[in-house]
Design a protein around this motif. Sequence first.
Motif, mmCIF file in Angstrom:
data_model
loop_
_atom_site.group_PDB
_atom_site.id
_atom_site.type_symbol
_atom_site.label_atom_id
_atom_site.label_comp_id
_atom_site.label_asym_id
_atom_site.label_seq_id
_atom_site.Cartn_x
_atom_site.Cartn_y
_atom_site.Cartn_z
ATOM 1 N N LEU A 15 0.131 5.116 -7.876
ATOM 2 C CA LEU A 15 -0.550 4.105 -8.676
ATOM 3 C C LEU A 15 -1.725 3.514 -7.914
ATOM 4 O O LEU A 15 -1.678 3.408 -6.682
ATOM 5 C CB LEU A 15 0.413 2.974 -9.032
ATOM 6 C CG LEU A 15 1.594 3.294 -9.950
ATOM 7 C CD1 LEU A 15 2.505 2.077 -10.074
ATOM 8 C CD2 LEU A 15 1.108 3.735 -11.323
ATOM 9 N N PRO A 16 -2.763 3.085 -8.633
ATOM 10 C CA PRO A 16 -3.830 2.320 -7.969
ATOM 11 C C PRO A 16 -3.242 1.029 -7.395
ATOM 12 O O PRO A 16 -2.331 0.441 -7.981
ATOM 13 C CB PRO A 16 -4.820 2.025 -9.098
ATOM 14 C CG PRO A 16 -4.507 3.032 -10.170
ATOM 15 C CD PRO A 16 -3.027 3.291 -10.061
ATOM 16 N N LEU A 17 -3.766 0.601 -6.272
ATOM 17 C CA LEU A 17 -3.247 -0.596 -5.617
ATOM 18 C C LEU A 17 -3.246 -1.824 -6.535
ATOM 19 O O LEU A 17 -2.245 -2.567 -6.577
ATOM 20 C CB LEU A 17 -4.047 -0.873 -4.338
ATOM 21 C CG LEU A 17 -3.490 -1.981 -3.427
ATOM 22 C CD1 LEU A 17 -2.077 -1.628 -2.959
ATOM 23 C CD2 LEU A 17 -4.407 -2.179 -2.220
ATOM 24 N N ARG A 20 -0.131 -5.838 -9.561
ATOM 25 C CA ARG A 20 0.141 -6.574 -10.793
ATOM 26 C C ARG A 20 1.617 -6.447 -11.192
ATOM 27 O O ARG A 20 2.262 -7.438 -11.553
ATOM 28 C CB ARG A 20 -0.759 -6.038 -11.913
ATOM 29 C CG ARG A 20 -0.457 -6.638 -13.286
ATOM 30 C CD ARG A 20 -1.455 -6.137 -14.318
ATOM 31 N NE ARG A 20 -1.461 -4.692 -14.420
ATOM 32 C CZ ARG A 20 -0.582 -3.984 -15.137
ATOM 33 N NH1 ARG A 20 0.401 -4.611 -15.787
ATOM 34 N NH2 ARG A 20 -0.665 -2.676 -15.206
ATOM 35 N N LEU A 21 2.160 -5.255 -11.108
ATOM 36 C CA LEU A 21 3.553 -5.032 -11.490
ATOM 37 C C LEU A 21 4.517 -5.732 -10.529
ATOM 38 O O LEU A 21 5.511 -6.346 -10.946
ATOM 39 C CB LEU A 21 3.848 -3.531 -11.535
ATOM 40 C CG LEU A 21 3.141 -2.748 -12.643
ATOM 41 C CD1 LEU A 21 3.316 -1.246 -12.422
ATOM 42 C CD2 LEU A 21 3.677 -3.146 -14.013
ATOM 43 N N ILE A 22 4.215 -5.650 -9.238
ATOM 44 C CA ILE A 22 5.073 -6.280 -8.237
ATOM 45 C C ILE A 22 5.064 -7.802 -8.394
ATOM 46 O O ILE A 22 6.112 -8.465 -8.282
ATOM 47 C CB ILE A 22 4.625 -5.876 -6.814
ATOM 48 C CG1 ILE A 22 5.110 -4.461 -6.509
ATOM 49 C CG2 ILE A 22 5.145 -6.844 -5.768
ATOM 50 C CD1 ILE A 22 6.621 -4.345 -6.374
ATOM 51 N N ARG A 23 3.909 -8.366 -8.672
ATOM 52 C CA ARG A 23 3.834 -9.820 -8.867
ATOM 53 C C ARG A 23 4.660 -10.232 -10.086
ATOM 54 O O ARG A 23 5.306 -11.279 -10.088
ATOM 55 C CB ARG A 23 2.374 -10.255 -9.030
ATOM 56 C CG ARG A 23 1.550 -10.191 -7.756
ATOM 57 C CD ARG A 23 2.130 -11.081 -6.675
ATOM 58 N NE ARG A 23 2.146 -12.480 -7.068
ATOM 59 C CZ ARG A 23 1.146 -13.336 -6.818
ATOM 60 N NH1 ARG A 23 0.073 -12.931 -6.158
ATOM 61 N NH2 ARG A 23 1.240 -14.593 -7.198
ATOM 62 N N ALA A 24 4.643 -9.410 -11.137
ATOM 63 C CA ALA A 24 5.448 -9.713 -12.329
ATOM 64 C C ALA A 24 6.933 -9.663 -11.992
ATOM 65 O O ALA A 24 7.714 -10.536 -12.410
ATOM 66 C CB ALA A 24 5.113 -8.739 -13.450
ATOM 67 N N LEU A 25 7.345 -8.660 -11.220
ATOM 68 C CA LEU A 25 8.750 -8.552 -10.816
ATOM 69 C C LEU A 25 9.145 -9.708 -9.906
ATOM 70 O O LEU A 25 10.255 -10.246 -10.005
ATOM 71 C CB LEU A 25 8.984 -7.214 -10.107
ATOM 72 C CG LEU A 25 8.920 -5.962 -10.994
ATOM 73 C CD1 LEU A 25 8.863 -4.699 -10.135
ATOM 74 C CD2 LEU A 25 10.133 -5.905 -11.936
ATOM 75 N N GLY A 35 0.816 -1.213 0.000
ATOM 76 C CA GLY A 35 0.000 0.000 0.000
ATOM 77 C C GLY A 35 0.849 1.262 0.000
ATOM 78 O O GLY A 35 0.555 2.220 -0.718
ATOM 79 N N ASP A 36 1.902 1.257 0.798
ATOM 80 C CA ASP A 36 2.801 2.419 0.847
ATOM 81 C C ASP A 36 3.527 2.585 -0.480
ATOM 82 O O ASP A 36 3.700 3.705 -0.978
ATOM 83 C CB ASP A 36 3.811 2.241 1.976
ATOM 84 C CG ASP A 36 4.759 3.417 2.101
ATOM 85 O OD1 ASP A 36 4.279 4.565 2.252
ATOM 86 O OD2 ASP A 36 5.988 3.217 2.048
ATOM 87 N N LEU A 37 3.930 1.474 -1.067
ATOM 88 C CA LEU A 37 4.620 1.518 -2.355
ATOM 89 C C LEU A 37 3.712 2.100 -3.437
ATOM 90 O O LEU A 37 4.137 2.961 -4.231
ATOM 91 C CB LEU A 37 5.063 0.103 -2.738
ATOM 92 C CG LEU A 37 5.926 -0.058 -3.984
ATOM 93 C CD1 LEU A 37 7.225 0.717 -3.852
ATOM 94 C CD2 LEU A 37 6.215 -1.534 -4.233
#
Length: 256
Positions: free
Chosen positions: A42-44, A49-54, A34-36
């Motif tokens: 960005l919307p949560l 989605r981006l973090i899961r891809a990374l 949430g903080d990120l």
Amino acid sequence: MGSGATRSGGVQSVDRAIDLLEIMAAVGGSTALGDLAARAGLPLPTAHRLIRALASRGYVRQLPGRGYALGPKLIRLGDVATNLIGAWAAPHLANLVAKSGETANMAVLDGAMAVYVAQVPSPHSMRMFTEVGRQVHLHCTGVGKALLLQLPDETVRNLISKAGMPAHTPNSHVTSETLLADLAECRTRGYALDEGEQEVGVRCFAVPVPGAPTLTALSISGPVARLRIESADHVTPLLRRVADDLAVEFDQNAVP
């Protein structure tokens, strides 16, 4: 038209993913999702989605709960990049050594520490030597101060609070107030100075590299018997000239 729109969306996703990695690095390497998302604007769901891809590629790892941290895959990239930077910077550092007679160094900000990414040693038998890849504290080194003087005082305080201020010698700063006063003097005169604060009997002059993609500093260091305080009149213009040359190369090699 469809392919153009797809490419635009893909580039935007890359930009956003890189933003997330840089934000995580700036806050110490780990943070709650949430903080990120809030820091990135960005919307949560998008941030998730981006973090899961990374994470699926090893560039991010999930912590217990909703937190994420930088992943181990980045270590290999960092090692390769460090080696390339060292090879690229070596001719510039060799030029500094040829004109000053003392050891030349290049360092970048690495979390709350400085890390040496390149060095060319002095030809003298009595000389300074630091291993490439070595981390050093910011408050007591020339390169560390040259990195810090590029940052606002509040950021300096935060970095110092994370790394601490161990007294490596009796000359080391041990409070943020004296360090901040020193940095103010550094900004006024245009270079940082280490007066035996990391190692007794060693003097170091350092300057920032303007416009570098990450905070970067150059330094010349040597024994105080040879590298005198009045050597600044000769050494610091050399450092600034090479820093400006590096800045131009950074700009020329930037991808438009």
